[in-house]
Design a protein around this motif. Sequence first.
Motif, PDB file in Angstrom:
ATOM      1  N   SER A 190     -11.335  17.083 -17.134  1.00  0.00           N
ATOM      2  CA  SER A 190     -12.748  16.936 -16.786  1.00  0.00           C
ATOM      3  C   SER A 190     -12.994  16.847 -15.283  1.00  0.00           C
ATOM      4  N   ARG A 191     -11.940  16.769 -14.508  1.00  0.00           N
ATOM      5  CA  ARG A 191     -12.116  16.678 -13.052  1.00  0.00           C
ATOM      6  C   ARG A 191     -10.880  17.202 -12.332  1.00  0.00           C
ATOM      7  N   PRO A 192     -10.998  17.486 -11.048  1.00  0.00           N
ATOM      8  CA  PRO A 192      -9.876  18.049 -10.297  1.00  0.00           C
ATOM      9  C   PRO A 192      -8.694  17.073 -10.217  1.00  0.00           C
ATOM     10  N   ALA A 193      -7.504  17.631 -10.101  1.00  0.00           N
ATOM     11  CA  ALA A 193      -6.290  16.807 -10.031  1.00  0.00           C
ATOM     12  C   ALA A 193      -6.355  15.816  -8.873  1.00  0.00           C
ATOM     13  N   ASP A 194      -6.973  16.217  -7.777  1.00  0.00           N
ATOM     14  CA  ASP A 194      -7.028  15.340  -6.616  1.00  0.00           C
ATOM     15  C   ASP A 194      -7.813  14.059  -6.886  1.00  0.00           C
ATOM     16  N   ASP A 195      -8.709  14.075  -7.872  1.00  0.00           N
ATOM     17  CA  ASP A 195      -9.454  12.864  -8.234  1.00  0.00           C
ATOM     18  C   ASP A 195      -8.549  11.772  -8.794  1.00  0.00           C
ATOM     19  N   HIS A 196      -7.385  12.147  -9.260  1.00  0.00           N
ATOM     20  CA  HIS A 196      -6.447  11.181  -9.859  1.00  0.00           C
ATOM     21  C   HIS A 196      -5.459  10.615  -8.836  1.00  0.00           C
ATOM     22  N   ARG A 197      -5.523  11.117  -7.613  1.00  0.00           N
ATOM     23  CA  ARG A 197      -4.556  10.718  -6.588  1.00  0.00           C
ATOM     24  C   ARG A 197      -4.735   9.250  -6.195  1.00  0.00           C
ATOM     25  N   PRO A 198      -3.637   8.496  -6.133  1.00  0.00           N
ATOM     26  CA  PRO A 198      -3.741   7.110  -5.657  1.00  0.00           C
ATOM     27  C   PRO A 198      -3.984   7.100  -4.145  1.00  0.00           C
ATOM     28  N   ARG A 199      -5.062   6.480  -3.750  1.00  0.00           N
ATOM     29  CA  ARG A 199      -5.416   6.426  -2.329  1.00  0.00           C
ATOM     30  C   ARG A 199      -5.244   5.002  -1.824  1.00  0.00           C
ATOM     31  N   ALA A 200      -4.805   4.909  -0.583  1.00  0.00           N
ATOM     32  CA  ALA A 200      -4.545   3.598   0.014  1.00  0.00           C
ATOM     33  C   ALA A 200      -5.750   2.681  -0.116  1.00  0.00           C
ATOM     34  N   ARG A 201      -6.932   3.227   0.089  1.00  0.00           N
ATOM     35  CA  ARG A 201      -8.133   2.377   0.080  1.00  0.00           C
ATOM     36  C   ARG A 201      -8.382   1.749  -1.286  1.00  0.00           C
ATOM     37  N   TYR A 202      -7.904   2.380  -2.374  1.00  0.00           N
ATOM     38  CA  TYR A 202      -8.115   1.798  -3.700  1.00  0.00           C
ATOM     39  C   TYR A 202      -7.373   0.465  -3.833  1.00  0.00           C
ATOM     40  N   ILE A 203      -6.093   0.478  -3.499  1.00  0.00           N
ATOM     41  CA  ILE A 203      -5.306  -0.756  -3.665  1.00  0.00           C
ATOM     42  C   ILE A 203      -5.679  -1.760  -2.577  1.00  0.00           C
ATOM     43  N   GLU A 204      -6.037  -1.269  -1.375  1.00  0.00           N
ATOM     44  CA  GLU A 204      -6.476  -2.180  -0.316  1.00  0.00           C
ATOM     45  C   GLU A 204      -7.748  -2.917  -0.740  1.00  0.00           C
ATOM     46  N   GLN A 205      -8.685  -2.188  -1.319  1.00  0.00           N
ATOM     47  CA  GLN A 205      -9.932  -2.820  -1.734  1.00  0.00           C
ATOM     48  C   GLN A 205      -9.680  -3.790  -2.883  1.00  0.00           C
ATOM     49  N   PHE A 206      -8.811  -3.422  -3.830  1.00  0.00           N
ATOM     50  CA  PHE A 206      -8.464  -4.324  -4.925  1.00  0.00           C
ATOM     51  C   PHE A 206      -7.861  -5.622  -4.391  1.00  0.00           C
ATOM     52  N   VAL A 229       0.844  -1.200   0.000  1.00  0.00           N
ATOM     53  CA  VAL A 229       0.000   0.000   0.000  1.00  0.00           C
ATOM     54  C   VAL A 229       0.878   1.247   0.000  1.00  0.00           C
ATOM     55  N   GLU A 230       1.932   1.274   0.787  1.00  0.00           N
ATOM     56  CA  GLU A 230       2.840   2.428   0.823  1.00  0.00           C
ATOM     57  C   GLU A 230       3.477   2.667  -0.538  1.00  0.00           C
ATOM     58  N   ASP A 231       3.879   1.597  -1.215  1.00  0.00           N
ATOM     59  CA  ASP A 231       4.482   1.718  -2.538  1.00  0.00           C
ATOM     60  C   ASP A 231       3.488   2.331  -3.520  1.00  0.00           C
ATOM     61  N   TYR A 232       2.263   1.876  -3.481  1.00  0.00           N
ATOM     62  CA  TYR A 232       1.210   2.390  -4.360  1.00  0.00           C
ATOM     63  C   TYR A 232       0.953   3.874  -4.099  1.00  0.00           C
ATOM     64  N   VAL A 233       0.794   4.233  -2.850  1.00  0.00           N
ATOM     65  CA  VAL A 233       0.470   5.614  -2.484  1.00  0.00           C
ATOM     66  C   VAL A 233       1.615   6.566  -2.831  1.00  0.00           C
ATOM     67  N   ALA A 234       2.842   6.082  -2.820  1.00  0.00           N
ATOM     68  CA  ALA A 234       4.007   6.934  -3.099  1.00  0.00           C
ATOM     69  C   ALA A 234       3.934   7.585  -4.478  1.00  0.00           C
ATOM     70  N   THR A 235       3.185   7.000  -5.398  1.00  0.00           N
ATOM     71  CA  THR A 235       3.026   7.607  -6.726  1.00  0.00           C
ATOM     72  C   THR A 235       2.455   9.005  -6.625  1.00  0.00           C
ATOM     73  N   GLY A 236       1.632   9.237  -5.634  1.00  0.00           N
ATOM     74  CA  GLY A 236       0.998  10.538  -5.465  1.00  0.00           C
ATOM     75  C   GLY A 236       1.962  11.659  -5.170  1.00  0.00           C
ATOM     76  N   GLU A 237       3.179  11.336  -4.735  1.00  0.00           N
ATOM     77  CA  GLU A 237       4.158  12.371  -4.413  1.00  0.00           C
ATOM     78  C   GLU A 237       4.535  13.203  -5.635  1.00  0.00           C
ATOM     79  N   ARG A 238       4.406  12.646  -6.817  1.00  0.00           N
ATOM     80  CA  ARG A 238       4.768  13.358  -8.042  1.00  0.00           C
ATOM     81  C   ARG A 238       3.579  13.545  -8.969  1.00  0.00           C
ATOM     82  N   LEU A 239       2.403  13.426  -8.417  1.00  0.00           N
ATOM     83  CA  LEU A 239       1.211  13.426  -9.244  1.00  0.00           C
ATOM     84  C   LEU A 239       1.069  14.704 -10.071  1.00  0.00           C
ATOM     85  N   GLU A 240       1.337  15.849  -9.484  1.00  0.00           N
ATOM     86  CA  GLU A 240       1.162  17.103 -10.216  1.00  0.00           C
ATOM     87  C   GLU A 240       2.050  17.143 -11.458  1.00  0.00           C
TER      88      GLU A 240
END
Length: 197
Positions: free
Chosen positions: A147-163, A118-129
């Motif tokens: 079409s949507r705010p930049a924050d909508d593209h942020r990798p969130r822990a719950r996404y990979i946890e749920q997957f 999960v930490e590895d996945y979320v780390a992508t968000g550090e360079r998202l902008e």
Amino acid sequence: MDLRSGPEVSLEGPGPLTSVPEVTVHHHTLFAEGGRHTDVDADRALPWQERDADDDLRVTGFYYGYLRERPDSVVSALRVMALDDGAAIVHCAAGKDRTGVLCALALSVAGATREAIVEDYVATGERLERVLARLRASATYRDDLDSRPADDHRPRARYIEQFLGVLDDRFGGPLPWLEANGWTEADNAALRSRLRD
């Protein structure tokens, strides 16, 4: 390891590493091919443009869709990581969704803790902008991103946890899913050796 679709590669180009003689590019799309850009059903650059579903379920559905639609590509990409010489670079367009799923599976095989995955996945968000700025410069991705705010593209822990939870519930975890799709104990040993050394 290029996880983009054939149309993405055609529209965006194969990337700068193709000009380096020592680099072998392996193309293993995680989308069903046939659409104008990347996805048969969505027929647009990024298939998660529909906003009707709950975000967690929507993202998890797309992540699980990679495995449902292209188990051959998932297993083949992991085998390349396990068996080819040299280092492996894995990428898609943004390096967070398709890349995040493949890396989560690789880390699972290597025996990483769920927390580390999960930490590895979320780390992508550090360079998202910076990633989004690069993608917005391309007509292939711009409309979806704008079409949507930049924050909508942020990798969130719950996404990979749920997957990963879906794989736990349906298959008993990532490894049983891989095994059900032709992954062998020899593949496990090879990938673990590469990722742990």
